[in-house]
Design a protein around this motif. Structure first.
Motif, mmCIF file in Angstrom:
data_model
loop_
_atom_site.group_PDB
_atom_site.id
_atom_site.type_symbol
_atom_site.label_atom_id
_atom_site.label_comp_id
_atom_site.label_asym_id
_atom_site.label_seq_id
_atom_site.Cartn_x
_atom_site.Cartn_y
_atom_site.Cartn_z
ATOM 1 N N GLY A 71 35.461 39.497 37.185
ATOM 2 C CA GLY A 71 34.455 39.263 36.157
ATOM 3 C C GLY A 71 33.189 39.406 36.832
ATOM 4 O O GLY A 71 32.122 39.455 36.116
ATOM 5 N N ILE A 72 33.020 38.825 38.031
ATOM 6 C CA ILE A 72 31.752 38.798 38.801
ATOM 7 C C ILE A 72 31.317 40.237 39.082
ATOM 8 O O ILE A 72 30.252 40.450 38.866
ATOM 9 N N ILE A 73 32.417 41.169 39.550
ATOM 10 C CA ILE A 73 31.937 42.241 39.612
ATOM 11 C C ILE A 73 31.269 43.218 38.396
ATOM 12 O O ILE A 73 30.316 43.728 38.485
ATOM 13 N N SER A 74 32.233 42.806 37.277
ATOM 14 C CA SER A 74 31.809 43.509 35.983
ATOM 15 C C SER A 74 30.590 42.796 35.348
ATOM 16 O O SER A 74 29.702 43.565 34.784
ATOM 17 N N GLY A 75 30.146 41.689 35.858
ATOM 18 C CA GLY A 75 29.021 41.131 35.327
ATOM 19 C C GLY A 75 27.705 41.623 36.042
ATOM 20 O O GLY A 75 26.649 41.615 35.329
ATOM 21 N N ILE A 76 27.920 41.821 37.354
ATOM 22 C CA ILE A 76 26.948 42.419 38.087
ATOM 23 C C ILE A 76 26.725 43.882 37.661
ATOM 24 O O ILE A 76 25.585 44.575 37.716
ATOM 25 N N VAL A 77 27.806 44.785 37.866
ATOM 26 C CA VAL A 77 27.964 46.117 37.337
ATOM 27 C C VAL A 77 28.730 46.187 36.304
ATOM 28 O O VAL A 77 29.895 46.393 36.161
ATOM 29 N N PRO A 78 27.746 46.146 34.845
ATOM 30 C CA PRO A 78 28.613 46.319 33.729
ATOM 31 C C PRO A 78 29.389 47.588 33.781
ATOM 32 O O PRO A 78 30.554 47.445 32.819
ATOM 33 N N ALA A 79 29.140 48.585 34.321
ATOM 34 C CA ALA A 79 29.777 49.920 34.156
ATOM 35 C C ALA A 79 31.144 49.858 34.602
ATOM 36 O O ALA A 79 32.115 50.537 34.275
ATOM 37 N N THR A 80 31.568 48.936 35.389
ATOM 38 C CA THR A 80 33.016 48.858 36.103
ATOM 39 C C THR A 80 33.728 48.041 35.123
ATOM 40 O O THR A 80 35.019 47.884 35.407
ATOM 41 N N THR A 81 33.474 47.428 33.933
ATOM 42 C CA THR A 81 34.411 46.835 33.128
ATOM 43 C C THR A 81 35.317 47.814 32.433
ATOM 44 O O THR A 81 36.542 47.648 32.371
ATOM 45 N N ALA A 82 34.857 49.094 32.179
ATOM 46 C CA ALA A 82 35.920 50.114 31.514
ATOM 47 C C ALA A 82 36.921 50.282 32.567
ATOM 48 O O ALA A 82 38.111 50.711 32.150
ATOM 49 N N PHE A 83 36.361 50.498 33.802
ATOM 50 C CA PHE A 83 37.520 50.706 35.133
ATOM 51 C C PHE A 83 38.494 49.898 35.104
ATOM 52 O O PHE A 83 39.697 50.065 34.989
ATOM 53 N N PHE A 84 38.095 48.442 35.165
ATOM 54 C CA PHE A 84 39.147 47.328 35.377
ATOM 55 C C PHE A 84 40.056 47.304 33.991
ATOM 56 O O PHE A 84 41.204 46.996 34.247
ATOM 57 N N ALA A 85 39.401 47.930 32.834
ATOM 58 C CA ALA A 85 40.315 47.587 31.693
ATOM 59 C C ALA A 85 41.412 48.886 31.471
ATOM 60 O O ALA A 85 42.383 48.396 30.902
ATOM 61 N N ARG A 86 41.213 49.610 32.456
ATOM 62 C CA ARG A 86 42.357 50.815 32.604
ATOM 63 C C ARG A 86 43.563 50.157 33.439
ATOM 64 O O ARG A 86 44.432 50.851 33.268
ATOM 65 N N LEU A 87 43.495 49.294 34.228
ATOM 66 C CA LEU A 87 44.359 48.955 35.122
ATOM 67 C C LEU A 87 45.429 48.247 34.222
ATOM 68 O O LEU A 87 45.001 47.651 33.142
ATOM 69 N N PRO A 88 46.538 48.204 34.675
ATOM 70 C CA PRO A 88 47.764 47.792 33.951
ATOM 71 C C PRO A 88 47.558 46.048 33.656
ATOM 72 O O PRO A 88 48.372 45.490 33.043
ATOM 73 N N THR A 89 46.793 45.500 34.550
ATOM 74 C CA THR A 89 46.759 44.092 34.404
ATOM 75 C C THR A 89 45.716 43.382 33.571
ATOM 76 O O THR A 89 45.709 42.057 33.388
ATOM 77 N N PHE A 90 44.990 44.096 33.162
ATOM 78 C CA PHE A 90 43.701 43.939 32.335
ATOM 79 C C PHE A 90 43.585 44.530 30.918
ATOM 80 O O PHE A 90 44.332 45.708 30.794
ATOM 81 N N THR A 91 42.991 43.878 30.046
ATOM 82 C CA THR A 91 42.740 44.568 28.752
ATOM 83 C C THR A 91 41.439 44.031 28.493
ATOM 84 O O THR A 91 41.047 43.074 28.686
ATOM 85 N N LEU A 92 40.897 44.685 27.333
ATOM 86 C CA LEU A 92 39.757 44.183 26.699
ATOM 87 C C LEU A 92 39.777 43.458 25.339
ATOM 88 O O LEU A 92 40.766 43.464 24.511
ATOM 89 N N ASN A 93 39.004 42.034 25.482
ATOM 90 C CA ASN A 93 39.355 41.279 24.261
ATOM 91 C C ASN A 93 38.138 41.745 23.080
ATOM 92 O O ASN A 93 37.652 42.702 23.286
ATOM 93 N N ASP A 94 38.290 40.848 22.046
ATOM 94 C CA ASP A 94 37.635 41.282 20.779
ATOM 95 C C ASP A 94 35.899 41.129 21.386
ATOM 96 O O ASP A 94 35.091 41.886 20.644
ATOM 97 N N ASP A 95 35.693 40.413 22.079
ATOM 98 C CA ASP A 95 34.106 40.543 22.438
ATOM 99 C C ASP A 95 33.746 41.443 23.691
ATOM 100 O O ASP A 95 32.631 41.376 24.254
ATOM 101 N N GLY A 96 34.501 42.392 24.076
ATOM 102 C CA GLY A 96 34.590 43.355 25.115
ATOM 103 C C GLY A 96 34.581 42.726 26.670
ATOM 104 O O GLY A 96 33.958 43.845 27.313
ATOM 105 N N GLY A 97 35.140 41.729 26.618
ATOM 106 C CA GLY A 97 35.375 41.207 27.959
ATOM 107 C C GLY A 97 36.631 41.457 28.675
ATOM 108 O O GLY A 97 37.612 42.032 27.833
#
Length: 266
Positions: A203-229
């Motif tokens: 979350g810290i990494i994606s907060g600093i670099v928002p572009a990494t959010t989509a990368f982390f969301a593709r991992l099997p341990t994470f998903t995107l919630n309704d707010d895009g986090g």
């Protein structure tokens, strides 16, 4: 715990101090009863107006709002003063323990070859307190950038990183087995696994670099919630037993030197 160990005269006394302090941690269960009691109270007496809006915004405000709105003025002042005193005391103890531990790693007083005087040691200790204070403030700002607003969840979640490896090191020490290299490797593996189960570091990494959010969301341990986090798929509370076994097995079966640095070979 670190301060207790530094005050002990021997390794045996330090071991006993850690065991008894661990038993005392059961008192923290009383904190959960406070939360349960507040839930029951507001089920019977639902908040209205500004109070309801404040608590709906942040769940962390429930207890402070209850203190201010429900307790008599004198009692609420004493409770708030006690909370501030406990917070300052905890922060002071943490900084002192971090400073003492770091200082012991640098000068290694247990080997009896400290080459600086007491005045210099005190000066270095004060510098370390300031350094650790700055580091903790920086960590807090990073958490704020990552929008980690659930403080209670964050506080208990931090144990997922530390409890398993620390327990494995303690058990390996009691058994008289294990290697430093193995325990270190197991701790690093456990930290990385936990990092990809919880959302604080990513979350810290994606907060600093928002572009990494989509990368982390593709991992099997994470998903995107309704707010895009980012949201974790797995429950992190099961990580400390897993990290315990990983660290212990690495410590027992990985080759390396089990003797402390500076110790003479048998």
């Amino acid at each position: 715990n670190a301060q207790r160990m530094f005050c002990c005269r021997s390794a045996s006394a330090a071991r006993k101090a850690i065991i008894f302090s661990s038993v005392g941690q059961l008192l923290t269960l009383l904190m959960m009863m406070v939360g349960a009691a507040l839930w029951v109270f507001y089920q019977v007496n639902p908040p209205e107006g500004t109070v309801a809006a404040t608590m709906a915004e942040k769940n962390d405000y429930v207890f402070p709002v209850w203190i201010v709105t429900q307790l008599p003025p004198g009692v609420s002042g004493l409770v708030l003063a006690g909370i501030f005193a406990a917070s300052v005391s905890s922060l002071d103890s943490i900084l002192a323990a971090l400073s003492q531990t770091t200082l012991s790693l640098i000068h290694k007083p247990e080997q009896g070859n400290v080459r600086v005087d007491q005045k210099t040691l005190v000066f270095h200790s004060r510098l370390l307190v300031v350094g650790w204070g700055i580091a903790l403030v920086g960590f807090t700002l990073l958490l704020n950038m990552a929008n980690q607003s659930k403080l209670i969840s964050l506080a208990f979640g931090m144990t997922a990183y530390t409890v398993g490896p620390m327990l494995a090191m303690f058990i390996a020490s009691m058994m008289g087995k294990g290697t430093f290299r193995g325990l270190l490797v197991g701790s690093v593996i456990s930290f990385i696994l936990t990092m990809f189960i919880r959302t604080d570091v990513v979350g810290i990494i994606s907060g600093i670099v928002p572009a990494t959010t989509a990368f982390f969301a593709r991992l099997p341990t994470f998903t995107l919630n309704d707010d895009g986090g980012l949201e974790s798929v797995f429950c992190y509370v099961w990580m400390w037993p897993l990290s315990f076994f990983i660290t212990l097995l690495c410590g027992l079966f990985m080759r390396g030197d089990s003797r402390p640095r500076g110790a003479a070979p048998q």
